[in-house]
Design an enzyme around this catalytic site. Structure first.
Site, PDB file in Angstrom:
ATOM      1  N   GLU A 278       0.837  -1.209   0.000  1.00  0.00           N
ATOM      2  CA  GLU A 278       0.000   0.000   0.000  1.00  0.00           C
ATOM      3  C   GLU A 278       0.872   1.260   0.000  1.00  0.00           C
ATOM      4  O   GLU A 278       0.696   2.164   0.820  1.00  0.00           O
ATOM      5  CB  GLU A 278      -0.986  -0.016   1.159  1.00  0.00           C
ATOM      6  CG  GLU A 278      -2.002  -1.146   1.035  1.00  0.00           C
ATOM      7  CD  GLU A 278      -3.165  -1.059   2.018  1.00  0.00           C
ATOM      8  OE1 GLU A 278      -3.185  -0.144   2.874  1.00  0.00           O
ATOM      9  OE2 GLU A 278      -4.070  -1.908   1.922  1.00  0.00           O
TER      10      GLU A 278
ATOM     11  N   GLU B 130      -5.118  -8.628  -0.683  1.00  0.00           N
ATOM     12  CA  GLU B 130      -5.982  -8.262   0.442  1.00  0.00           C
ATOM     13  C   GLU B 130      -7.399  -8.116  -0.088  1.00  0.00           C
ATOM     14  O   GLU B 130      -7.655  -7.278  -0.949  1.00  0.00           O
ATOM     15  CB  GLU B 130      -5.524  -6.961   1.116  1.00  0.00           C
ATOM     16  CG  GLU B 130      -4.222  -7.097   1.890  1.00  0.00           C
ATOM     17  CD  GLU B 130      -3.886  -5.858   2.719  1.00  0.00           C
ATOM     18  OE1 GLU B 130      -4.823  -5.157   3.172  1.00  0.00           O
ATOM     19  OE2 GLU B 130      -2.681  -5.596   2.913  1.00  0.00           O
TER      20      GLU B 130
END
Length: 499
Positions: free
Chosen positions: A173, A304
């Site tokens: 991220e 994810e």
């Protein structure tokens, strides 16, 4: 009556077993208490790993495990988690709950867990707050066999032989908690860091995962690939093996999220509608990837995904502990069917997270352990692992409430090496059962065996009632001249094994 047509002669793509992967972060009670209790715990364990958890995960055939994060990965310094436990550094987990992280679960413990599970390893490296040297030395520590400072340090810490790292994520991220970078900046950092993730052993390649987009940030995907593909570097073998994508289902939005157990019919369909959005994300990000990689050598890695609700009342909000109902079972079934259908591009996915966090497959409380409805879906769907996706088509109709419309049914079909067909179906309706007339082309069917997960939409497993939702025998399928006929109950997920 709905028609399902399966063409056994048309194999579409291989369904990589890694699509059924999982994710364990140093977050809440996922690692500590959920998986790792230490060698001195009264809870039965082998080298600190809970025996009940390991056995349940082995039954489910976990193919690959991602660790140590997540947001935690970009503040994790691996040398803090090696050596004698009593001398390991303690730190505050600033991302998740502000609790003390004692680093008693580190590199050696992760590989011990994966060895007990018999699964592949997916390490996420620290690009956000770490250095190229730190990341390079970690790879050397884990995988180099020979004379080197890191290999000697590994041996000193009790493991002379190297391990095998199957996948390595270069940052996590990076558009957010991993550094708040712009896509071109991250892409140049990726180019630099990945250079030093070396394949030390001949014939063993560490697959490198580049940080991809958050949900529908198509600009990120395009700019990262554009920068990475400049000067034709990606055409070198192993420069980039995967590009990640993160997407969570928040029924009421990012800020509110909504309860895991208290919801009505409208929120049910709203949640499933948002789960189905995964298909559009795969198609649109995939179309951008096709521009740079038409041969689909770079896998889409959805490392994810899952439901994310407001945490359970009375628990630490930084621990992200939530219950798991039939709604989560349907989200799992829908999403895995989508991944199967797009297995030409989707090469790995990792449910968030394995134990006690978000859409977990297991919940623990002291010595007790509960298998969630999501666990049972993964256990049913495990037969798709490394099978061949078959061309199939299901007639559907639109159902739902208000603006939150969904197809009433989803499905995917695969064929195993021995010729067995595995059909997985979801019925998204809360009110209607549907009769399914299945035509199986170019295959004589002589036997069918079925199993089902079903229940009222709020049904869940608790420590007091751990088997409210479980896998039950489904014996309603009848052989016909051209295939099968059966009725799929409302709010259910079905797996049929056809020979």
């Amino acid at each position: 009556m709905a028609r399902l047509v399966i063409n056994t002669k048309k194999k579409v793509s291989k369904i990589n077993k890694e699509i059924y992967g999982h994710f364990s972060e140093h977050l809440g009670r996922c690692i500590y208490e959920g998986i790792y209790v230490g060698e001195d715990s009264p809870i039965e364990n082998v080298n600190g790993m809970r025996c009940d958890v390991v056995e349940a995960l082995k039954e489910m055939k976990v193919p690959v495990l991602r660790w140590p994060g997540g947001c935690f990965a970009d503040e994790y310094h691996w040398k803090d988690g090696i050596g004698p436990k009593e001398t390991r550094k303690k730190m505050i987990n600033t991302h998740w709950g502000g609790v003390v992280e004692d680093n008693s679960f580190g590199t050696h413990e992760f590989f011990e867990l994966c060895e007990q599970l018999g699964c592949e390893t997916y390490i996420n490296g620290n690009l956000g707050s770490g250095t190229v040297q730190e990341m390079s030395e970690w790879v050397e520590y884990m995988t180099f066999e020979g004379v080197s400072p890191m290999a000697e340090l590994r041996a000193k810490n009790g493991h002379e032989k190297p391990w095998k790292v199957d996948f390595f994520g270069v940052g996590n991220e990076s558009w957010g908690c991993g550094g708040n970078m712009n896509p071109d900046f991250y892409a140049n950092e990726y180019r630099r860091y990945q250079t030093f993730i070396r394949d030390y052993k001949t014939g063993e390649h560490i697959e490198k995962i580049c940080c991809g987009a958050n949900v529908d940030d198509y600009e990120w995907t395009k700019e990262v690939l554009d920068t990475c593909f400049r000067h034709s570097l990606p055409f070198q073998h192993g420069f980039m093996d995967g590009l990640s994508l993160h997407y969570y289902v928040h029924p009421e939005g990012w800020d509110v999220k909504g309860s895991a157990t208290d919801f009505d019919e409208t929120v049910w369909y709203k949640t499933l509608n948002k789960a189905l959005y995964m298909e559009e994300l795969i198609q649109r990000h995939g179309a951008i990837m096709d521009t740079y990689d038409p041969e689909k050598k770079i896998g889409m890695i959805v490392d994810e995904w899952g439901t994310w609700y407001t945490c359970e009342p009375g628990t630490n909000p930084g621990f992200l502990y939530q219950q798991n109902t039939m709604r989560d079972a349907l989200v799992a079934g829908i999403t895995l069917n989508i991944f199967n259908k797009h297995s030409d591009r989707v090469k790995m996915a990792n449910l968030a997270q394995m134990v006690n966090v978000l859409q977990s497959v297991l919940l623990t409380e002291g010595e007790k352990m509960v298998k969630t409805p999501t666990y049972h879906i993964f256990n049913m769907y495990k037969h798709h692992q490394d099978a061949e996706l078959l061309d199939s088509h299901m007639e559907t109709k639109t159902i739902g409430t208000g603006e939150w419309n969904v197809p009433n049914l989803t499905e995917s079909v695969s064929v195993a090496e021995d010729g067995t067909l595995h059909i997985t179906l979801t019925n998204l309706s809360l009110e209607e059962d549907y009769e399914i007339d299945t035509t199986i082309l170019d295959k004589a069917v002589s036997q069918v065996r079925g199993e089902i997960v079903t229940g009222e939409m709020h049904a869940k497993n608790t420590f007091e009632e751990p088997e409210t939702v479980t896998v039950e025998t489904f014996d309603k399928a009848e052989l016909t001249e051209g295939g099968l006929k059966f009725t799929i109950p409302k709010c259910s997920v079905v797996h049929l094994e056809v020979r």
